[in-house]
Design a protein around this motif. Structure first.
Motif, PDB file in Angstrom:
ATOM      1  N   ARG A  48      15.998  17.220   1.162  1.00  0.00           N
ATOM      2  CA  ARG A  48      15.270  18.401   1.637  1.00  0.00           C
ATOM      3  C   ARG A  48      14.000  18.676   0.838  1.00  0.00           C
ATOM      4  O   ARG A  48      13.265  19.598   1.152  1.00  0.00           O
ATOM      5  CB  ARG A  48      16.168  19.636   1.563  1.00  0.00           C
ATOM      6  N   HIS A  49      13.758  17.862  -0.198  1.00  0.00           N
ATOM      7  CA  HIS A  49      12.640  18.150  -1.098  1.00  0.00           C
ATOM      8  C   HIS A  49      11.323  17.510  -0.678  1.00  0.00           C
ATOM      9  O   HIS A  49      10.302  17.734  -1.329  1.00  0.00           O
ATOM     10  CB  HIS A  49      12.992  17.700  -2.522  1.00  0.00           C
ATOM     11  N   VAL A  50      11.343  16.679   0.352  1.00  0.00           N
ATOM     12  CA  VAL A  50      10.098  16.110   0.858  1.00  0.00           C
ATOM     13  C   VAL A  50       9.978  16.452   2.342  1.00  0.00           C
ATOM     14  O   VAL A  50      10.978  16.730   3.016  1.00  0.00           O
ATOM     15  CB  VAL A  50      10.032  14.585   0.641  1.00  0.00           C
ATOM     16  N   ALA A  51       8.764  16.408   2.846  1.00  0.00           N
ATOM     17  CA  ALA A  51       8.509  16.953   4.182  1.00  0.00           C
ATOM     18  C   ALA A  51       8.867  15.997   5.305  1.00  0.00           C
ATOM     19  O   ALA A  51       9.433  16.396   6.328  1.00  0.00           O
ATOM     20  CB  ALA A  51       7.038  17.368   4.296  1.00  0.00           C
ATOM     21  N   ASP A  52       8.545  14.714   5.159  1.00  0.00           N
ATOM     22  CA  ASP A  52       8.718  13.783   6.266  1.00  0.00           C
ATOM     23  C   ASP A  52       8.817  12.360   5.724  1.00  0.00           C
ATOM     24  O   ASP A  52       8.820  12.148   4.498  1.00  0.00           O
ATOM     25  CB  ASP A  52       7.550  13.902   7.249  1.00  0.00           C
ATOM     26  N   ARG A  53       8.902  11.367   6.639  1.00  0.00           N
ATOM     27  CA  ARG A  53       9.080   9.986   6.209  1.00  0.00           C
ATOM     28  C   ARG A  53       7.923   9.509   5.343  1.00  0.00           C
ATOM     29  O   ARG A  53       8.126   8.822   4.334  1.00  0.00           O
ATOM     30  CB  ARG A  53       9.240   9.059   7.416  1.00  0.00           C
ATOM     31  N   ALA A  54       6.710   9.834   5.715  1.00  0.00           N
ATOM     32  CA  ALA A  54       5.551   9.374   4.945  1.00  0.00           C
ATOM     33  C   ALA A  54       5.619   9.873   3.506  1.00  0.00           C
ATOM     34  O   ALA A  54       5.362   9.116   2.551  1.00  0.00           O
ATOM     35  CB  ALA A  54       4.262   9.841   5.612  1.00  0.00           C
ATOM     36  N   ALA A  55       6.001  11.140   3.348  1.00  0.00           N
ATOM     37  CA  ALA A  55       6.118  11.690   2.001  1.00  0.00           C
ATOM     38  C   ALA A  55       7.263  11.032   1.244  1.00  0.00           C
ATOM     39  O   ALA A  55       7.176  10.807   0.026  1.00  0.00           O
ATOM     40  CB  ALA A  55       6.328  13.203   2.081  1.00  0.00           C
ATOM     41  N   TYR A  56       8.336  10.705   1.969  1.00  0.00           N
ATOM     42  CA  TYR A  56       9.470  10.061   1.313  1.00  0.00           C
ATOM     43  C   TYR A  56       9.113   8.645   0.862  1.00  0.00           C
ATOM     44  O   TYR A  56       9.474   8.224  -0.252  1.00  0.00           O
ATOM     45  CB  TYR A  56      10.692  10.021   2.231  1.00  0.00           C
ATOM     46  N   ILE A  57       8.394   7.910   1.686  1.00  0.00           N
ATOM     47  CA  ILE A  57       7.976   6.561   1.296  1.00  0.00           C
ATOM     48  C   ILE A  57       7.092   6.622   0.060  1.00  0.00           C
ATOM     49  O   ILE A  57       7.221   5.790  -0.869  1.00  0.00           O
ATOM     50  CB  ILE A  57       7.259   5.857   2.465  1.00  0.00           C
ATOM     51  N   ASP A  58       6.208   7.605  -0.007  1.00  0.00           N
ATOM     52  CA  ASP A  58       5.387   7.774  -1.212  1.00  0.00           C
ATOM     53  C   ASP A  58       6.273   8.032  -2.433  1.00  0.00           C
ATOM     54  O   ASP A  58       6.017   7.511  -3.525  1.00  0.00           O
ATOM     55  CB  ASP A  58       4.411   8.948  -1.026  1.00  0.00           C
ATOM     56  N   TRP A  59       7.322   8.832  -2.243  1.00  0.00           N
ATOM     57  CA  TRP A  59       8.257   9.129  -3.320  1.00  0.00           C
ATOM     58  C   TRP A  59       8.963   7.852  -3.785  1.00  0.00           C
ATOM     59  O   TRP A  59       9.115   7.601  -4.981  1.00  0.00           O
ATOM     60  CB  TRP A  59       9.276  10.161  -2.830  1.00  0.00           C
ATOM     61  N   VAL A  60       9.391   7.019  -2.832  1.00  0.00           N
ATOM     62  CA  VAL A  60      10.073   5.772  -3.156  1.00  0.00           C
ATOM     63  C   VAL A  60       9.146   4.826  -3.909  1.00  0.00           C
ATOM     64  O   VAL A  60       9.543   4.201  -4.905  1.00  0.00           O
ATOM     65  CB  VAL A  60      10.608   5.106  -1.868  1.00  0.00           C
ATOM     66  N   VAL A  61       7.919   4.714  -3.461  1.00  0.00           N
ATOM     67  CA  VAL A  61       6.967   3.834  -4.134  1.00  0.00           C
ATOM     68  C   VAL A  61       6.768   4.269  -5.581  1.00  0.00           C
ATOM     69  O   VAL A  61       6.717   3.440  -6.503  1.00  0.00           O
ATOM     70  CB  VAL A  61       5.620   3.825  -3.380  1.00  0.00           C
ATOM     71  N   GLU A  62       6.693   5.575  -5.790  1.00  0.00           N
ATOM     72  CA  GLU A  62       6.463   6.098  -7.140  1.00  0.00           C
ATOM     73  C   GLU A  62       7.685   5.959  -8.037  1.00  0.00           C
ATOM     74  O   GLU A  62       7.569   5.590  -9.216  1.00  0.00           O
ATOM     75  CB  GLU A  62       6.051   7.571  -7.069  1.00  0.00           C
ATOM     76  N   HIS A  63       8.882   6.219  -7.488  1.00  0.00           N
ATOM     77  CA  HIS A  63      10.064   6.336  -8.333  1.00  0.00           C
ATOM     78  C   HIS A  63      11.002   5.124  -8.296  1.00  0.00           C
ATOM     79  O   HIS A  63      11.804   4.940  -9.222  1.00  0.00           O
ATOM     80  CB  HIS A  63      10.861   7.583  -7.933  1.00  0.00           C
ATOM     81  N   VAL A  64      10.949   4.323  -7.248  1.00  0.00           N
ATOM     82  CA  VAL A  64      11.841   3.165  -7.136  1.00  0.00           C
ATOM     83  C   VAL A  64      11.157   1.885  -7.593  1.00  0.00           C
ATOM     84  O   VAL A  64      11.763   1.066  -8.301  1.00  0.00           O
ATOM     85  CB  VAL A  64      12.358   2.996  -5.687  1.00  0.00           C
ATOM     86  N   LYS A  65       9.914   1.705  -7.220  1.00  0.00           N
ATOM     87  CA  LYS A  65       9.226   0.447  -7.511  1.00  0.00           C
ATOM     88  C   LYS A  65       9.244   0.077  -8.996  1.00  0.00           C
ATOM     89  O   LYS A  65       9.419  -1.102  -9.331  1.00  0.00           O
ATOM     90  CB  LYS A  65       7.794   0.497  -6.977  1.00  0.00           C
ATOM     91  N   PRO A  66       9.101   1.044  -9.934  1.00  0.00           N
ATOM     92  CA  PRO A  66       9.178   0.664 -11.352  1.00  0.00           C
ATOM     93  C   PRO A  66      10.510   0.034 -11.745  1.00  0.00           C
ATOM     94  O   PRO A  66      10.582  -0.723 -12.718  1.00  0.00           O
ATOM     95  CB  PRO A  66       8.956   1.994 -12.083  1.00  0.00           C
ATOM     96  N   HIS A  67      11.579   0.315 -10.999  1.00  0.00           N
ATOM     97  CA  HIS A  67      12.899  -0.213 -11.351  1.00  0.00           C
ATOM     98  C   HIS A  67      13.196  -1.560 -10.690  1.00  0.00           C
ATOM     99  O   HIS A  67      14.263  -2.130 -10.925  1.00  0.00           O
ATOM    100  CB  HIS A  67      13.977   0.797 -10.957  1.00  0.00           C
ATOM    101  N   VAL A  68      12.271  -2.056  -9.882  1.00  0.00           N
ATOM    102  CA  VAL A  68      12.464  -3.371  -9.262  1.00  0.00           C
ATOM    103  C   VAL A  68      11.365  -4.342  -9.663  1.00  0.00           C
ATOM    104  O   VAL A  68      11.239  -5.410  -9.077  1.00  0.00           O
ATOM    105  CB  VAL A  68      12.526  -3.260  -7.718  1.00  0.00           C
ATOM    106  N   SER A  69      10.612  -3.982 -10.688  1.00  0.00           N
ATOM    107  CA  SER A  69       9.439  -4.792 -11.040  1.00  0.00           C
ATOM    108  C   SER A  69       9.621  -5.572 -12.329  1.00  0.00           C
ATOM    109  O   SER A  69       8.644  -6.006 -12.928  1.00  0.00           O
ATOM    110  CB  SER A  69       8.206  -3.893 -11.169  1.00  0.00           C
ATOM    111  N   LYS A  70      10.880  -5.752 -12.784  1.00  0.00           N
ATOM    112  CA  LYS A  70      11.091  -6.463 -14.043  1.00  0.00           C
ATOM    113  C   LYS A  70      10.533  -7.873 -13.995  1.00  0.00           C
ATOM    114  O   LYS A  70       9.972  -8.377 -14.968  1.00  0.00           O
ATOM    115  CB  LYS A  70      12.590  -6.502 -14.359  1.00  0.00           C
ATOM    116  N   ASN A  71      10.707  -8.543 -12.864  1.00  0.00           N
ATOM    117  CA  ASN A  71      10.214  -9.908 -12.710  1.00  0.00           C
ATOM    118  C   ASN A  71       9.048  -9.979 -11.730  1.00  0.00           C
ATOM    119  O   ASN A  71       8.760 -11.029 -11.172  1.00  0.00           O
ATOM    120  CB  ASN A  71      11.356 -10.823 -12.230  1.00  0.00           C
TER     121      ASN A  71
END
Length: 487
Positions: A48-71
């Motif tokens: 409920r903390h983001v408005a729509d899919r576009a905002a959620y994808i931005d959230w994922v890019v910011e918060h998830v991508k650092p945890h999958v970039s080890k290699n």
């Protein structure tokens, strides 16, 4: 571990820390590997903390991508992974919002997986809301720990969820059971004749299971101060690892055969007399100290923690199993925060030889040991004595190392990745059954009750050490010591 099964993976708590650090990175790794996730499979995030899919994808890019970039991130795979993700904005406190989720899932093929990466107080309301819109059929539900505060509250949650989902639909996750060395422990024990004759009281002197953390409570002070290390780690992770170590060979590796044997271990745990808790259980709380050259504050000054808190951040407990295989063998379980190192390991200390013509070192207990390291580097080592080069018969400890990367070209699968694939594919063996959970709570409760009734505060230990001295003294009474004290 490939699947052609279509699925919809619905992630409640889609903006939470667990989703960002573990769940979505694990799904991405399965996606990037190719063939593990059906092409038609979708991920539907609920928050409920983001408005729509576009905002959620931005959230994922910011918060998830650092945890999958080890290699390094495969940008093509990352882009196609984002295409799998959809978003539904829901207020979990408003059951009427679940009609939005029902409409979003309408007509989709395959199984539905509902992953509840939320606080346990929301488990029952979410399940009831799902049932109210008919989403409890052809579905599986994943429950994160902690499942309750004690046996009574755990049963209340299980009763309520069990009214909506059948037991075979419920996946109570414990990520330690998905770790590669735990799987290899099963392979070593039940795939090789070498260890089985030794895996019993006649040849094992003691077993240690440790989960140690350098970190403190971080931003979880409010949660942790009402939970403590016994509930947070011993009741689930440590007792589950103990049951894997001590279980009898199952008839097969199907879900109920494995879990039946684990349950037999948990039911065979020797009940603790409340009068003996001071002798067999140590609780501690970290004070200010130094870790890797940096000062860290005391637990009582952490944000969200009551200044006069008596919550334990360290537990060491002696466990006995009352059956023919393990009678008389002490199992020492230990966990704590702000300890000297981050490590999770199982140490099987074998007995000394009955007579040695080679000197006193061969008569020392623990000279032969198996060390299963779960983190940070996942290895299995078998220690034994060998002659040192040179004149005389001088013995030294050496080890045989099971180095996975030397034998297998494939990278090791992370625990969450394995477990999420098991959920999608309907494999229950690595998930906790209700009767297992009840048996664990039943064994832990006398300690919880005694500590709650006691006026004694937890024993202090400085951050950056291995916990209170009483934990070492408990092992010394049995003529042994923790592995790190060996040197």
């Amino acid at each position: 571990m490939q699947t052609d099964s279509s699925f919809t993976f619905v992630l409640f708590g889609g903006t939470g820390d667990l989703s960002m650090r573990k769940i979505l990175p694990a799904l991405f790794e399965a996606h990037r590997a190719g063939g593990m996730l059906a092409d038609s499979g979708k991920i539907v995030a609920v928050a409920r903390h983001v408005a729509d899919r576009a905002a959620y994808i931005d959230w994922v890019v910011e918060h998830v991508k650092p945890h999958v970039s080890k290699n390094g991130v495969d940008e093509t795979a990352w882009a196609s992974f984002l295409d799998r993700i959809e978003f539904v904005k829901i207020d979990l406190g408003n059951p009427e919002d679940f009609t939005l989720l029902r409409d979003a899932l309408s007509g989709r093929p395959g199984i539905r997986v509902f992953y509840l990466a939320t606080g346990p107080s929301l488990f029952v309301p979410i399940c009831r809301a799902l049932a109210s819109v008919g989403l409890n059929e052809n579905s599986r539900i994943v429950l994160e720990k902690p499942l309750g505060y004690d046996l009574k509250s755990s049963n209340a949650i299980n009763d309520a969820v069990g009214e909506i989902f059948a037991e075979e639909q419920i996946y109570r996750i414990d990520h330690y059971l998905g770790k590669e060395p735990v799987q290899n422990l099963l392979a070593l024990r039940f795939g090789n004749v070498l260890f089985e004759p030794l895996w019993r009281r006649e040849w094992v002197e003691s077993i240690q299971i440790t989960i140690a953390e350098e970190l403190g409570v971080e931003a979880r002070g409010d949660f942790y101060d009402n939970t403590g290390a016994l509930r947070d780690m011993v009741q689930n992770h440590l007792l589950q690892l103990l049951s894997i170590v001590a279980m009898e060979p199952p008839h097969s590796m199907d879900s109920d055969s494995v879990r039946d044997e684990k349950l037999r271990v948990l039911r065979a745990l020797k009940p603790i007399d409340p009068r003996d808790i001071g002798k067999v259980a140590v609780r501690g709380q970290y004070h200010a100290g130094v870790i890797r050259g940096s000062g860290v504050p005391a637990y009582a000054t952490e944000p969200g923690v009551k200044p006069d808190s008596t919550t334990e951040t360290f537990v060491a407990v002696k466990v006995e199993i009352e059956n023919w295989r393990w009678s008389g063998v002490p199992f020492f379980l230990r966990t704590g925060k702000r300890l000297a190192d981050r490590v999770a390991e199982i140490v099987v200390n074998f007995r000394a030889v009955p007579h040695s013509a080679l000197g006193a070192s061969a008569l020392r207990g623990g000279a032969n040991r198996l060390v299963i390291r779960l983190q940070p580097n996942e290895t299995i080592r078998l220690y034994c004595l060998a002659k040192q080069p040179g004149e005389g018969m001088n013995l030294a400890s050496v080890h045989l190392d099971l180095a996975f990367d030397r034998f297998f070209r494939e990278g090791q699968m992370e625990a969450y990745q394995r477990l999420l694939l098991d959920v999608i594919n309907g494999r229950l063996a690595l998930f906790v059954r209700r009767d297992e959970q009840e048996a664990a709570w039943r064994w832990v409760e006398p300690i919880l009750n005694e500590w709650a009734a006691s006026n004694k505060p937890p024993k202090p230990y400085a951050a950056g050490t291995w916990g209170p001295a009483a934990a070492s003294a408990m092992l010394a009474q049995h003529g042994t010591c923790w592995l790190e004290e060996e040197n």
